[in-house]
Design an enzyme around this catalytic site. Structure first.
Site, PDB file in Angstrom:
ATOM      1  N   ASN A  18       0.829  -1.220   0.000  1.00 23.79           N
ATOM      2  CA  ASN A  18       0.000   0.000   0.000  1.00 23.79           C
ATOM      3  C   ASN A  18       0.861   1.268   0.000  1.00 23.79           C
ATOM      4  O   ASN A  18       0.496   2.281   0.587  1.00 23.79           O
ATOM      5  CB  ASN A  18      -1.002   0.020   1.169  1.00 23.79           C
ATOM      6  N   SER A  22      -1.246   0.264  -5.299  1.00 26.47           N
ATOM      7  CA  SER A  22      -2.657   0.548  -4.968  1.00 26.47           C
ATOM      8  C   SER A  22      -2.901   2.026  -4.633  1.00 26.47           C
ATOM      9  O   SER A  22      -3.962   2.554  -4.998  1.00 26.47           O
ATOM     10  CB  SER A  22      -3.194  -0.385  -3.882  1.00 26.47           C
ATOM     11  N   ASP A 133       5.256  -5.428  -9.509  1.00 23.34           N
ATOM     12  CA  ASP A 133       5.694  -4.754  -8.287  1.00 23.34           C
ATOM     13  C   ASP A 133       6.956  -3.944  -8.594  1.00 23.34           C
ATOM     14  O   ASP A 133       7.986  -4.524  -8.939  1.00 23.34           O
ATOM     15  CB  ASP A 133       5.973  -5.835  -7.239  1.00 23.34           C
TER      16      ASP A 133
HETATM   17  P1  4NP Z   1       3.290  -2.162  -3.398  1.00 22.51           P
HETATM   18  O1  4NP Z   1       4.888  -2.303  -3.475  1.00 22.51           O
HETATM   19  O2  4NP Z   1       2.753  -3.516  -2.989  1.00 22.51           O
HETATM   20  O3  4NP Z   1       2.922  -1.794  -4.795  1.00 22.51           O
HETATM   21  O4  4NP Z   1       3.009  -1.080  -2.370  1.00 22.51           O
HETATM   22  C1  4NP Z   1       5.659  -2.865  -2.460  1.00 22.51           C
HETATM   23  C2  4NP Z   1       6.008  -2.123  -1.363  1.00 22.51           C
HETATM   24  C3  4NP Z   1       6.811  -2.667  -0.383  1.00 22.51           C
HETATM   25  C4  4NP Z   1       7.250  -3.958  -0.502  1.00 22.51           C
HETATM   26  C5  4NP Z   1       6.887  -4.716  -1.584  1.00 22.51           C
HETATM   27  C6  4NP Z   1       6.091  -4.164  -2.564  1.00 22.51           C
HETATM   28  N1  4NP Z   1       8.095  -4.497   0.493  1.00 22.51           N
HETATM   29  O5  4NP Z   1       8.558  -5.648   0.307  1.00 22.51           O
HETATM   30  O6  4NP Z   1       8.360  -3.856   1.513  1.00 22.51           O
END
Ligand code: 4NP
Length: 174
Positions: A18, A22, A133
């Site tokens: 988040n 999103s 991602d």
């Molecule tokens: P999001 O991206 O799911 O699009 O907000 C990410 C943010 C943080 C992480 C992975 C994906 N993380 O591993 O901390």
């Protein structure tokens, strides 16, 4: 048919943290809805399946990319998806299949299965159904995500307007 006297359509966008995908989908979709003069008809939010970034702002790289396109994510505060969200929202659009699995896991009795869809199933261009991602990648990944999200959000809004009998609005189609 006008929806003026009806409940707003509740739309939730979900990714892992988040802080990137999103919040962007929320911001882009909200901008399209505002531009169409339809903000009274929608309630729009986003959440993450994971707890790691709760309370944090959107990723700086995502904010910067969004700002270039006139989408302001500066007020976003990350939050984690809860079971209550599953009951509350009419539509839950997830960014990838891992999100889908995690959301369905939270829906232990399968009561809300029909509300949950891959956001990118509305992408007018061919793809694998997932918004990649961008977190561990470079700047280009954020631009790619923006392009995917923007065209998909446009098509999604058209779909929801048709599904809810809301007036077609000039300027939304590409
Ligand atoms: P999001 O991206 O799911 O699009 O907000 C990410 C943010 C943080 C992480 C992975 C994906 N993380 O591993 O901390």
């Amino acid at each position: 048919m006008s929806q003026t006297n009806h409940q707003p359509i509740r739309v939730l966008f979900v990714c892992l943290g988040n802080i990137c995908r999103s919040p962007l989908a929320e911001g882009v979709f909200r901008k399209l809805v505002d531009e169409a003069g339809l903000s009274a008809h929608f309630e729009i939010d986003s959440a993450g399946t994971g707890p790691w970034h709760v309370g944090e702002p959107a990723d700086r790289r995502m904010q910067r990319t969004a700002r270039r396109y006139g989408v302001d994510l500066s007020k976003h505060v990350a939050r984690q998806l809860s079971e209550k969200d599953l009951a509350y929202y009419d539509y839950i659009f997830v960014m990838d299949r891992e999100n889908l699995e995690d959301v369905l896991h939270l829906d232990r009795e399968g009561r809300f299965r029909d509300k949950v869809q891959l956001f990118r199933s509305f992408d007018p261009e061919p793809g694998n159904g997932e918004v990649p991602d961008p977190y561990y990648g470079g700047e280009r990944g954020f631009e790619t995500v923006y392009q995917i999200v923007e065209r998909t959000a446009r098509r999604l809004l058209q779909h929801l307007l048709a599904a809810h009998g809301l007036k077609e609005t000039v300027g939304l189609s590409r």
